[in-house]
Design a protein around this motif. Structure first.
Motif, PDB file in Angstrom:
ATOM      1  N   HIS A 197       0.882  -1.172   0.000  1.00 22.36           N
ATOM      2  CA  HIS A 197       0.000   0.000   0.000  1.00 22.36           C
ATOM      3  C   HIS A 197       0.916   1.217   0.000  1.00 22.36           C
ATOM      4  CE1 HIS A 197      -2.837   2.978   1.721  1.00 22.36           C
ATOM      5  NE2 HIS A 197      -3.804   2.188   1.277  1.00 22.36           N
ATOM      6  N   GLY A 225      -3.290  -2.110  -1.407  1.00 20.51           N
ATOM      7  CA  GLY A 225      -3.668  -1.101  -2.392  1.00 20.51           C
ATOM      8  C   GLY A 225      -3.856  -1.697  -3.776  1.00 20.51           C
ATOM      9  N   ARG A 229      -1.735  -4.887  -5.536  1.00 19.57           N
ATOM     10  CA  ARG A 229      -2.401  -6.176  -5.329  1.00 19.57           C
ATOM     11  C   ARG A 229      -1.815  -7.295  -6.198  1.00 19.57           C
ATOM     12  NH1 ARG A 229      -7.235  -4.614  -6.246  1.00 19.57           N
ATOM     13  NH2 ARG A 229      -7.658  -4.074  -4.075  1.00 19.57           N
TER      14      ARG A 229
END
Length: 239
Positions: A197, A225, A229
């Motif tokens: 993230h 995020g 991913r």
């Protein structure tokens, strides 16, 4: 083997101490002492200097700027009255960081370290086959408001960006650092830590489970995020 040395410090008293110390070390050859760091750079370029004992806080050009300009032309031992720059120094691969007043025994150990690095420097075409397979570091140093703190990598659960700070959440508690998340990320081995993230880096070893776009580390839930991913799932699928 002798190391050709240069002392760069804007304080004459400090120069006198370091010049006296170098004279007591048989494998050091003092080429010059200088109070002007710009002139010091010229000496490094023109006189084959192996090792510089370098102050940090100097007018016109400070020690960190000196290192950036000098590059890999010589080895550096920082000599300073300030502990604040220790992390910056080691990020620039200095040989050692000596705090004034400097004891001779401590000076000698730094000189020995520089000598050993020079003696074991591989020559082109004769590098050790293991030269690029050194074991990863087991710890890192981070700046906090009042100190530079050592943290064992195995203890880090996850790292979180919080406005002007970064929170390193460990098995022993939370450490607040003044360094940006990107700087922390650069110090963490990619085989063990992954950015999931814009505000989070997690330790793979401490992940309890993953559910959809959420990572569970103990009782903490960390979001994955969108832009991270695919890379994250490919990484854990390999495991």
């Amino acid at each position: 083997m002798k190391l050709r040395c240069l002392v760069v410090d804007d304080k004459p008293l400090a120069i006198d101490v370091l010049a006296d110390y170098t004279g007591k070390v048989p494998f050091l050859e003092l080429v010059a002492t200088i109070t002007n760091p710009i002139e010091g750079l010229n000496i490094v370029r023109e006189q084959n200097i192996d090792l510089v004992f370098l102050d940090i806080q100097m007018p016109e050009l400070n020690g960190m700027q000196f290192i950036k300009i000098a590059g890999k032309q010589c080895k550096i031992v920082l000599t300073t009255a300030y502990a604040d720059y220790a992390l910056d120094g080691y990020e620039h691969d200095v040989v050692d960081y000596l705090l004034k007043p400097i004891a001779f025994e401590r000076f000698y150990r730094a000189a020995e370290k520089a000598l050993n690095l020079s003696l074991h420097k591989p020559t082109p075409g004769n590098e050790s086959p293991f030269a690029h397979h050194q074991p990863p570091p087991e710890y890192l140093f981070v700046k906090t408001e009042h100190r530079i703190q050592k943290i064992n990598l195995a203890d880090i659960l996850y790292v979180e960006a919080l406005q002007n700070y970064v929170s390193l959440n460990t098995t022993g508690g939370r450490v607040m650092s003044l360094q940006p998340l990107k700087k922390i990320e650069e110090q963490l081995p990619g085989a063990e830590f992954v950015r999931v993230h814009k505000s989070y880096i997690v330790s793979l070893r401490h992940i309890s489970s993953v559910e959809r776009s959420r990572i569970f580390i103990g009782d903490t839930i960390i979001p994955v995020g969108d832009s991270y991913r695919e890379g994250f799932y490919k990484l854990i699928d390999k495991g």
